[in-house]
Design a protein around this motif. Sequence first.
Motif, PDB file in Angstrom:
ATOM      1  N   LEU A 167       0.834  -1.195   0.000  1.00  0.00           N
ATOM      2  CA  LEU A 167       0.000   0.000   0.000  1.00  0.00           C
ATOM      3  C   LEU A 167       0.871   1.249   0.000  1.00  0.00           C
ATOM      4  O   LEU A 167       0.565   2.228  -0.686  1.00  0.00           O
ATOM      5  N   GLY A 168       1.946   1.226   0.770  1.00  0.00           N
ATOM      6  CA  GLY A 168       2.858   2.367   0.753  1.00  0.00           C
ATOM      7  C   GLY A 168       3.420   2.616  -0.634  1.00  0.00           C
ATOM      8  O   GLY A 168       3.505   3.768  -1.090  1.00  0.00           O
ATOM      9  N   GLN A 169       3.796   1.563  -1.321  1.00  0.00           N
ATOM     10  CA  GLN A 169       4.312   1.708  -2.681  1.00  0.00           C
ATOM     11  C   GLN A 169       3.243   2.267  -3.613  1.00  0.00           C
ATOM     12  O   GLN A 169       3.528   3.102  -4.478  1.00  0.00           O
ATOM     13  N   ALA A 170       2.004   1.817  -3.418  1.00  0.00           N
ATOM     14  CA  ALA A 170       0.904   2.317  -4.245  1.00  0.00           C
ATOM     15  C   ALA A 170       0.635   3.793  -3.974  1.00  0.00           C
ATOM     16  O   ALA A 170       0.382   4.574  -4.907  1.00  0.00           O
ATOM     17  N   ILE A 171       0.686   4.197  -2.713  1.00  0.00           N
ATOM     18  CA  ILE A 171       0.485   5.611  -2.374  1.00  0.00           C
ATOM     19  C   ILE A 171       1.541   6.470  -3.062  1.00  0.00           C
ATOM     20  O   ILE A 171       1.237   7.542  -3.600  1.00  0.00           O
ATOM     21  N   ARG A 172       2.771   6.005  -3.054  1.00  0.00           N
ATOM     22  CA  ARG A 172       3.846   6.745  -3.740  1.00  0.00           C
ATOM     23  C   ARG A 172       3.521   6.903  -5.230  1.00  0.00           C
ATOM     24  O   ARG A 172       3.642   7.994  -5.806  1.00  0.00           O
ATOM     25  N   GLU A 173       3.115   5.814  -5.873  1.00  0.00           N
ATOM     26  CA  GLU A 173       2.799   5.866  -7.300  1.00  0.00           C
ATOM     27  C   GLU A 173       1.616   6.798  -7.578  1.00  0.00           C
ATOM     28  O   GLU A 173       1.602   7.529  -8.573  1.00  0.00           O
ATOM     29  N   ILE A 174       0.626   6.767  -6.706  1.00  0.00           N
ATOM     30  CA  ILE A 174      -0.559   7.604  -6.895  1.00  0.00           C
ATOM     31  C   ILE A 174      -0.198   9.079  -6.789  1.00  0.00           C
ATOM     32  O   ILE A 174      -0.626   9.906  -7.606  1.00  0.00           O
ATOM     33  N   ILE A 175       0.592   9.428  -5.795  1.00  0.00           N
ATOM     34  CA  ILE A 175       1.005  10.829  -5.647  1.00  0.00           C
ATOM     35  C   ILE A 175       1.836  11.273  -6.848  1.00  0.00           C
ATOM     36  O   ILE A 175       1.635  12.365  -7.398  1.00  0.00           O
ATOM     37  N   ASP A 176       2.753  10.430  -7.283  1.00  0.00           N
ATOM     38  CA  ASP A 176       3.603  10.778  -8.424  1.00  0.00           C
ATOM     39  C   ASP A 176       2.783  10.998  -9.703  1.00  0.00           C
ATOM     40  O   ASP A 176       3.200  11.748 -10.594  1.00  0.00           O
TER      41      ASP A 176
END
Length: 286
Positions: A167-176
Amino acid sequence: MAKLVAVLATTHHPFFYRTSTLPAQERPAFADEWVRKVETYRETLTRVNPDVLVMVGSDHFHQLWLDNMPQFLVGKAPFYDANFHNEEREFGLPRMLLKGHEDLSAYMLREGLDKGFDLAFSNELRIDHSITCPIITVRPQNDLPIVPIYTNIFAPPLPQPKRFVQLGQAIREIIDSWPSHLRVAVIGTGHLSLELGGPRQFGPHGPDPEFDEKAVRWIASGDIEGALSEVTLDSLWQPGNATHGFMDFMLMMGVAGERKADHADTLDLFHTMEAYFTWYPNGVDA
């Protein structure tokens, strides 16, 4: 596109506010060092000038209970009432009103669903000290809109540790990928070893200093694989009955990526180890 300017992972001790606001003659011996460390940590956020904060925390059975506990929940309200009566009574926390960022909340929810996370959402979420304490410590003026993300660390069945990292990795991708000019910081709070209501609750240090030492090393060095190789849902009972909050730290490691923290600090606060980490994914001057 939006720019992820900082990732902060911290504990959220509810007594900091009361301790830091006591008159000098009434402060405990550790108060000045605690305030100094928090003020230094606060500057790691201030220096990157964020526009919006994504706040990761966990409801302490204030609004969510065993009969209704989403694994991962995104708040999508324009405003959030914050802190509950018992937090005022027990910890001296003030009532707060936090502004939401509805556009980023909606984008986070839509993109999270499309990335395979069946995220819950709430338009009536009330925030507790897992999010207000970090606001008090790193953004006490409470002047930035937030996107709250709640995780389930209390009510079995819990997600696996690797799911928090993912989920942390997904949050990073979403923000980017967010089509915005805004500068985003992600602030998440969890626990190291922690005992609540059990026989190790108020010892001379955290209930498991050996675990704390390893946990701090994993986080500070960005050793996601090292943490995943040792941390399981069963193993987290051993350092203390509330240590599953460490999975929120693992989520933040997922946001930051496998890299060394730019700021890492701790404070052994007799019954718990306080910890403060910051990463600058695009450099401190981004």
